[in-house]
Structures are given as C-alpha cells and as structure tokens.
Write a protein that holds these residues in place. Sequence first.
Motif, PDB file in Angstrom:
ATOM      1  N   ASP A  24       0.739  -1.151   0.014  1.00  0.00           N
ATOM      2  CA  ASP A  24      -0.092  -0.035   0.107  1.00  0.00           C
ATOM      3  C   ASP A  24       0.899   1.185   0.014  1.00  0.00           C
ATOM      4  O   ASP A  24       1.486   1.598   1.046  1.00  0.00           O
ATOM      5  CB  ASP A  24      -0.972  -0.115   1.292  1.00  0.00           C
ATOM      6  N   HIS A  25       1.100   2.054  -1.022  1.00  0.00           N
ATOM      7  CA  HIS A  25       2.094   3.058  -1.363  1.00  0.00           C
ATOM      8  C   HIS A  25       1.688   4.403  -0.720  1.00  0.00           C
ATOM      9  O   HIS A  25       1.433   5.059  -1.507  1.00  0.00           O
ATOM     10  CB  HIS A  25       2.314   3.330  -2.668  1.00  0.00           C
ATOM     11  N   LEU A  26       1.626   4.090   0.809  1.00  0.00           N
ATOM     12  CA  LEU A  26       1.289   5.431   1.469  1.00  0.00           C
ATOM     13  C   LEU A  26       2.350   6.364   1.436  1.00  0.00           C
ATOM     14  O   LEU A  26       2.026   7.796   1.720  1.00  0.00           O
ATOM     15  CB  LEU A  26       0.852   4.871   2.965  1.00  0.00           C
ATOM     16  N   TYR A  27       3.493   6.104   1.454  1.00  0.00           N
ATOM     17  CA  TYR A  27       4.534   7.143   1.637  1.00  0.00           C
ATOM     18  C   TYR A  27       5.517   7.420   0.701  1.00  0.00           C
ATOM     19  O   TYR A  27       6.028   8.573   0.609  1.00  0.00           O
ATOM     20  CB  TYR A  27       5.439   6.633   2.810  1.00  0.00           C
ATOM     21  N   ASP A  28       5.600   6.485  -0.447  1.00  0.00           N
ATOM     22  CA  ASP A  28       6.673   6.963  -1.612  1.00  0.00           C
ATOM     23  C   ASP A  28       6.017   7.677  -2.724  1.00  0.00           C
ATOM     24  O   ASP A  28       6.741   8.117  -3.615  1.00  0.00           O
ATOM     25  CB  ASP A  28       7.002   5.472  -1.883  1.00  0.00           C
ATOM     26  N   LYS A  29       4.786   7.900  -2.528  1.00  0.00           N
ATOM     27  CA  LYS A  29       4.215   9.024  -3.632  1.00  0.00           C
ATOM     28  C   LYS A  29       2.891   9.521  -2.982  1.00  0.00           C
ATOM     29  O   LYS A  29       2.459   9.232  -1.869  1.00  0.00           O
ATOM     30  CB  LYS A  29       3.859   8.320  -4.935  1.00  0.00           C
ATOM     31  N   SER A  30       2.346  10.393  -3.751  1.00  0.00           N
ATOM     32  CA  SER A  30       0.908  10.945  -3.523  1.00  0.00           C
ATOM     33  C   SER A  30       1.137  11.686  -2.072  1.00  0.00           C
ATOM     34  O   SER A  30       0.004  11.546  -1.256  1.00  0.00           O
ATOM     35  CB  SER A  30      -0.227   9.917  -3.369  1.00  0.00           C
ATOM     36  N   GLN A  31       2.036  12.286  -1.999  1.00  0.00           N
ATOM     37  CA  GLN A  31       2.278  13.101  -0.380  1.00  0.00           C
ATOM     38  C   GLN A  31       1.592  14.641  -0.746  1.00  0.00           C
ATOM     39  O   GLN A  31       1.568  15.072  -1.495  1.00  0.00           O
ATOM     40  CB  GLN A  31       3.645  13.206  -0.250  1.00  0.00           C
ATOM     41  N   PRO A  32       0.963  15.088   0.589  1.00  0.00           N
ATOM     42  CA  PRO A  32       0.196  16.196   0.509  1.00  0.00           C
ATOM     43  C   PRO A  32       1.068  17.462   0.086  1.00  0.00           C
ATOM     44  O   PRO A  32       0.415  18.487  -0.595  1.00  0.00           O
ATOM     45  CB  PRO A  32      -0.207  16.384   1.879  1.00  0.00           C
ATOM     46  N   GLU A  33       2.155  17.280   0.546  1.00  0.00           N
ATOM     47  CA  GLU A  33       3.296  18.488   0.136  1.00  0.00           C
ATOM     48  C   GLU A  33       3.242  18.876  -1.366  1.00  0.00           C
ATOM     49  O   GLU A  33       3.626  19.965  -1.896  1.00  0.00           O
ATOM     50  CB  GLU A  33       4.581  18.466   0.515  1.00  0.00           C
ATOM     51  N   ASN A  34       2.627  17.780  -2.366  1.00  0.00           N
ATOM     52  CA  ASN A  34       2.895  18.084  -3.801  1.00  0.00           C
ATOM     53  C   ASN A  34       1.928  19.111  -4.229  1.00  0.00           C
ATOM     54  O   ASN A  34       2.099  19.965  -5.189  1.00  0.00           O
ATOM     55  CB  ASN A  34       2.524  16.791  -4.378  1.00  0.00           C
ATOM     56  N   LEU A  35       0.668  19.598  -3.436  1.00  0.00           N
ATOM     57  CA  LEU A  35      -0.095  20.299  -3.922  1.00  0.00           C
ATOM     58  C   LEU A  35       0.598  21.727  -4.015  1.00  0.00           C
ATOM     59  O   LEU A  35       0.075  22.291  -5.004  1.00  0.00           O
ATOM     60  CB  LEU A  35      -1.148  20.406  -2.954  1.00  0.00           C
ATOM     61  N   GLU A  36       1.281  22.278  -3.200  1.00  0.00           N
ATOM     62  CA  GLU A  36       2.022  23.470  -3.211  1.00  0.00           C
ATOM     63  C   GLU A  36       2.394  23.476  -4.435  1.00  0.00           C
ATOM     64  O   GLU A  36       2.590  24.547  -5.118  1.00  0.00           O
ATOM     65  CB  GLU A  36       2.804  23.752  -1.923  1.00  0.00           C
ATOM     66  N   PHE A  37       3.472  22.688  -4.795  1.00  0.00           N
ATOM     67  CA  PHE A  37       4.143  22.712  -6.105  1.00  0.00           C
ATOM     68  C   PHE A  37       3.302  22.801  -7.256  1.00  0.00           C
ATOM     69  O   PHE A  37       3.548  23.533  -8.092  1.00  0.00           O
ATOM     70  CB  PHE A  37       5.086  21.547  -6.394  1.00  0.00           C
ATOM     71  N   LEU A  38       2.111  22.027  -7.293  1.00  0.00           N
ATOM     72  CA  LEU A  38       1.358  22.239  -8.239  1.00  0.00           C
ATOM     73  C   LEU A  38       0.504  23.409  -8.617  1.00  0.00           C
ATOM     74  O   LEU A  38       0.234  24.012  -9.544  1.00  0.00           O
ATOM     75  CB  LEU A  38       0.205  21.019  -8.062  1.00  0.00           C
ATOM     76  N   ARG A  39       0.291  24.174  -7.213  1.00  0.00           N
ATOM     77  CA  ARG A  39      -0.107  25.496  -7.359  1.00  0.00           C
ATOM     78  C   ARG A  39       0.969  26.567  -8.036  1.00  0.00           C
ATOM     79  O   ARG A  39       0.489  27.410  -8.765  1.00  0.00           O
ATOM     80  CB  ARG A  39      -0.542  25.802  -5.758  1.00  0.00           C
ATOM     81  N   ARG A  40       2.187  26.325  -7.674  1.00  0.00           N
ATOM     82  CA  ARG A  40       3.289  27.060  -8.300  1.00  0.00           C
ATOM     83  C   ARG A  40       3.203  26.905  -9.903  1.00  0.00           C
ATOM     84  O   ARG A  40       3.329  27.697 -10.433  1.00  0.00           O
ATOM     85  CB  ARG A  40       4.492  26.722  -7.603  1.00  0.00           C
ATOM     86  N   PHE A  41       2.993  25.622 -10.159  1.00  0.00           N
ATOM     87  CA  PHE A  41       2.969  25.095 -11.593  1.00  0.00           C
ATOM     88  C   PHE A  41       2.086  25.849 -12.311  1.00  0.00           C
ATOM     89  O   PHE A  41       2.111  26.427 -13.365  1.00  0.00           O
ATOM     90  CB  PHE A  41       2.982  23.552 -11.597  1.00  0.00           C
ATOM     91  N   ARG A  42       0.612  25.720 -11.640  1.00  0.00           N
ATOM     92  CA  ARG A  42      -0.653  26.444 -12.448  1.00  0.00           C
ATOM     93  C   ARG A  42      -0.518  27.595 -12.478  1.00  0.00           C
ATOM     94  O   ARG A  42      -0.784  28.414 -13.431  1.00  0.00           O
ATOM     95  CB  ARG A  42      -1.771  25.837 -11.491  1.00  0.00           C
ATOM     96  N   ALA A  43       0.160  28.376 -11.671  1.00  0.00           N
ATOM     97  CA  ALA A  43       0.382  29.895 -11.435  1.00  0.00           C
ATOM     98  C   ALA A  43       1.178  30.190 -12.782  1.00  0.00           C
ATOM     99  O   ALA A  43       1.118  31.275 -13.461  1.00  0.00           O
ATOM    100  CB  ALA A  43       0.950  30.473 -10.210  1.00  0.00           C
ATOM    101  N   LEU A  44       2.227  29.461 -12.806  1.00  0.00           N
ATOM    102  CA  LEU A  44       2.981  29.893 -14.269  1.00  0.00           C
ATOM    103  C   LEU A  44       2.312  29.723 -15.522  1.00  0.00           C
ATOM    104  O   LEU A  44       2.212  30.571 -16.270  1.00  0.00           O
ATOM    105  CB  LEU A  44       4.309  28.796 -14.018  1.00  0.00           C
ATOM    106  N   LEU A  45       1.410  28.720 -15.612  1.00  0.00           N
ATOM    107  CA  LEU A  45       0.751  28.537 -16.670  1.00  0.00           C
ATOM    108  C   LEU A  45      -0.382  29.332 -16.945  1.00  0.00           C
ATOM    109  O   LEU A  45      -0.612  29.744 -18.108  1.00  0.00           O
ATOM    110  CB  LEU A  45      -0.094  26.948 -16.588  1.00  0.00           C
ATOM    111  N   ASP A  46      -0.807  30.105 -15.824  1.00  0.00           N
ATOM    112  CA  ASP A  46      -1.872  31.107 -15.938  1.00  0.00           C
ATOM    113  C   ASP A  46      -1.189  32.463 -16.674  1.00  0.00           C
ATOM    114  O   ASP A  46      -1.941  33.319 -17.155  1.00  0.00           O
ATOM    115  CB  ASP A  46      -2.413  31.344 -14.770  1.00  0.00           C
ATOM    116  N   GLU A  47       0.225  32.351 -16.568  1.00  0.00           N
ATOM    117  CA  GLU A  47       0.821  33.661 -17.243  1.00  0.00           C
ATOM    118  C   GLU A  47       0.599  33.559 -18.794  1.00  0.00           C
ATOM    119  O   GLU A  47       1.009  34.397 -19.574  1.00  0.00           O
ATOM    120  CB  GLU A  47       2.257  33.674 -16.685  1.00  0.00           C
TER     121      GLU A  47
END
Length: 555
Positions: free
Chosen positions: A252-275
């Motif tokens: 059960d891949h609880l810890y090697d992926k899908s971590q909640p901290e990823n959301l902050e990077f994805l927000r930074r990524f989306r902000a860049l795309l919105d430019e």
Amino acid sequence: MSKMDTVAMPVNALSDDTDWWRGAAIYQIYPRSFQDSNGDGIGDLSGIIHRLPYVAELGVDAIWISPFFRSPMLDFGYDVSDYRDVDPMFGTLGDFDALIERAHQLGVRVIIDLVLSHTSAQHPWFRESRTSRDNARSDWYVWADPKPDGSPPNNWLSIFGGSAWEWDGERMQYYLHNFLSEQPDLNFHNPDVQDELLDITRFWLERGVDGFRLDTVNFYVHDKQLRDNPPLPEEERNDNTAPSVNPYNFQDHLYDKSQPENLEFLRRFRALLDEYPGSTAVGEVGESQRGMEVQAAYTAGDDLLHMCYDFAFLANAYPTGGHVGDILERFNRIVTEGWACWAYSNHDVVRHASRWNMDEPRLRLYAGLLMSLKGSVCLYQGEELGLTEAYVAYEDLQDPYGKRFWPKFKGRDGARTPFPWTRDNRNGGFSDEKPWLPVAMEHVQRAAQEQATDAGSMLQFYKNMLAFRKAHEPVLKGDIELIAADDNQISFLRHHNGARVFCHFNLSGEDQRVALPDGQWDIDRGAPFSFTETADGISLPPHQALFAIASDAQA
C-alpha cells in the motif's frame, strides 16, 4: 502525394478559446515510432511535421508528444539528461519550433510530455550531486544512509521491480529511484529543485507549447521520514500500476508517492501556466488504491491541474456496462470539481483491441463510448486504425521492463511498433531502413493510406465520431447523468447550459429496444452508428449506439 498530406489551413488557425482543453481530443504520438524522415529507422520531429496533416484531418484538437529531450534512452526518453534540448536522434530545437508553427497553422495544439519526477543518472545535476554530501546540488536528489546492517533505508519498491534504492559507492549512500536505477528521483522538498523545474517549464512555454502531460505527477514528493509502506491485503491487489509479476503490487504505497506537500508545487506550476492564457496541464496519476482521491485533490478549484489522466480504462478489467457505470459513479461522487482525461491505450499498456479481445464492431462501439464520456480523451497513435498488440520476439525486444520479466510479462514494445502508413512498403512507409522495432505485418494490412480512401474503415469511423463529438457542446463540456448500466447496455445524459444529449450503447449481441427519456427528443443521424425506427419504437442492432437531442431545452 496522398490525401493525408494535403490538408490546407490558414496560418495560425487556433481558436481563441482558452478553455479549449475541456472536452479536447488529444492524439498521443510516440515519436520513435511515428515517422522516420532521415533513414535511421527511428521516428523524429521532421517525420511528425510531415504527418501533421493526417492528424489534423483526423479531427483532434491537440497532439501529445512523448519525450524527445536529450537522453541516453535507457527508458526511451523518460530518462532525461537535458531538459532544454532535443535529442539529436529526434532532430533539433529548430525542428521543434517548426513543428509548433506547422501544428498551429493546421489548428492543432501541442502538448509535450514533461518528466519532472526523476532525471537520467547521466544528467549533470546527478553527476554533481553524487560527488559529495556538501556540494551545491547535494540535496537535489533523494539520498539516505543505509540501515545499520547496510540494507536500504526502507522497504520501498521500484515500478520496474526490486528495491527502489540503489547504493552509490562514490557518495556512500543510497539514492531513490521509483523506476530504473538509472532514473534517480529528484528531491521536491528542496525549493531550488522546484524553481529550476519551473524555469524549464517556462522555457517550453516561451517556445509556444500549449500544455504539458506531466509524467507520474503523484511521484514528485516522497515522505520526508522515509516510513515503510504497509503491506496490501492480497484481495486488494491489482495490476493497474504494475504488471502482476511485479511485487510492487504487494504494498500500500502510502509514503513513496501522493504526498500532500505536492499540492503546493502544483499550485506554483498552475500559476506559471496562468501567465500563458490557453496553456493546460494533464497529470498522469499512477495510483491503484486511491487514484480518484488523488485526482480530486489535484484538480480541485482553479489553482491546480486542469485535468488528470485517468487509469481506469487502461487496466485489464473488461469494460462491461456495469464496470463503466461504477467508474462514472465513483468519479461523479469523488472528483466533484475536477476534469478527467480518459484513455483506452497508450505506450505503456497492451493495446486495448488485444487487451480486451475486441472485434471491430465492439472497437467502434467502445470508441463511441469513450468519446461520449464527461472529460477529455487521449487517443493513442494507431488505435484509429484498429491496431492490435504486436508480437515482438525476445531477440528484437528493446524495453528493459520486458527483458526483466520475460516471458510472463513481455514489456511495452508490442504497443510501440512503427505506425503503418502504406501497404506497398516492407516497413509500412515508416522508414526506408530497418526500424528500431519490427513493423507488424498484420498492421500493414490496416495501413492509414488504405483506410483513408475507404468510407467504411475504422479510420473514417474515428473521423466521423470526432466530428459528431465536436458538433455537440453537451458532449464536449457538459455534465453526465447515468441512467442505466448493466452487461447489456449503458445509457446516460450529457447536459450543458440547458442543452441535453441522450446516449445509449447496446453492448450485447442482440437487438435492443431503446426507450428515450421523458420529454421531446430528436434522434441524431450524424453519429456513425445504425438503428431502425419502427411503429413500436427504436430498434438498436448489436454493438450499436443511439444519440438523441432534446428539443425541449431546459433552463
């Protein structure tokens, strides 16, 4: 010159719709196998440019090009050694610029496959990182000390089999690799890594790309504490993420992926795309246990990903009406704000014609179903020709995944063989020289040039179905309401801004009587399916579909 090469479109034929991605049909091109232009047996960017009229005539909105960056090609481009350059195997940056220009002239947008979770071990970043524990990039990758007995830091496993940790004798530590040992994982907990990856994203946006397919987007961030994954009960194991021969499915891949901290990077990524208005991102979520929950998290609101690439129909499970209905019900219940991108096939799985053992009538019916669901769709090169999985002999095998688990798992090469353009060429018109993978003879019989002149071909069916989809706004962008789903049928409503489309699919081998929903409906004769109207109602032959348009618009 064939009809496929003669589509004439005005310069800059793209629409002004910045919401174009919602409901888009995206055509995946695996560049090694699409068209060779220089006689080395490997497809390239110039070859794609030459075949873009074919793609435009098909009627898709965008192409997704699998990686073409500089790479040692141990995982065929998914091991990047330079994110800002084209591998000479595929051409040059100038060729890529020309591809963008030509695609836009034809009204086709360009999405590129961005591999951010890991690099090649030959990337200069990794070469520097492994030299010491205190150099400028020492923390750019995931390094960890061994346990006291010298074993890996935890029990995490690689998608390609075995431990996800590789010992490095130069640095005297283990490094994390979720895939090949030559694909070390980047450390997203380091803000400098995030900044550099965003700069790379901007580099390609400035070159004119319209979006990104984010490879293994939920693998970006790992658990900082490096906690062990718990075992997964046997009854919950499936082969959605890895083949059944791989012990990866035992955890059960609880810890090697899908971590909640990823959301902050994805927000930074989306902000860049919105430019860059009109740019988009579709994230590939490789997650068997909590896939839809991850999709819901990654697409909630308007500050994260535009959509996620869904694995639900890439698995081995046959898509009965009940199975499809369950997927739609779960998606509507869990992914309340997000948008899906559905697919049946891609470069990593057995082609669905073989995986589900479908004959041509069922292939057509299920293609119509795919293009009627709520969400965008990805079509993998060759599925519009009805291509099956090709047999590749062990001596011709290229895929390291297949070499490791042969013969129980034969790898991914059977879905990656060269595209058949013509029947009058020993390599199907793909190359004048020996191709990197053999051309399947049964594929040559279904060559694009042959099907282009046949009004009853699979290729013509795809063109007609894509045109039908594009003609109906509720099918492109609307919500979905499931009406019935069982072994014999599935039916649902698509509705958008008061307009409604009723969709019914006869999954059985018998004629069906179809009852339209309450209200006034006009049967649509534009879809490439057959039906019969009688005094008793509508009769739908086996493996056919019916579409009806509401003539009593709802507010």
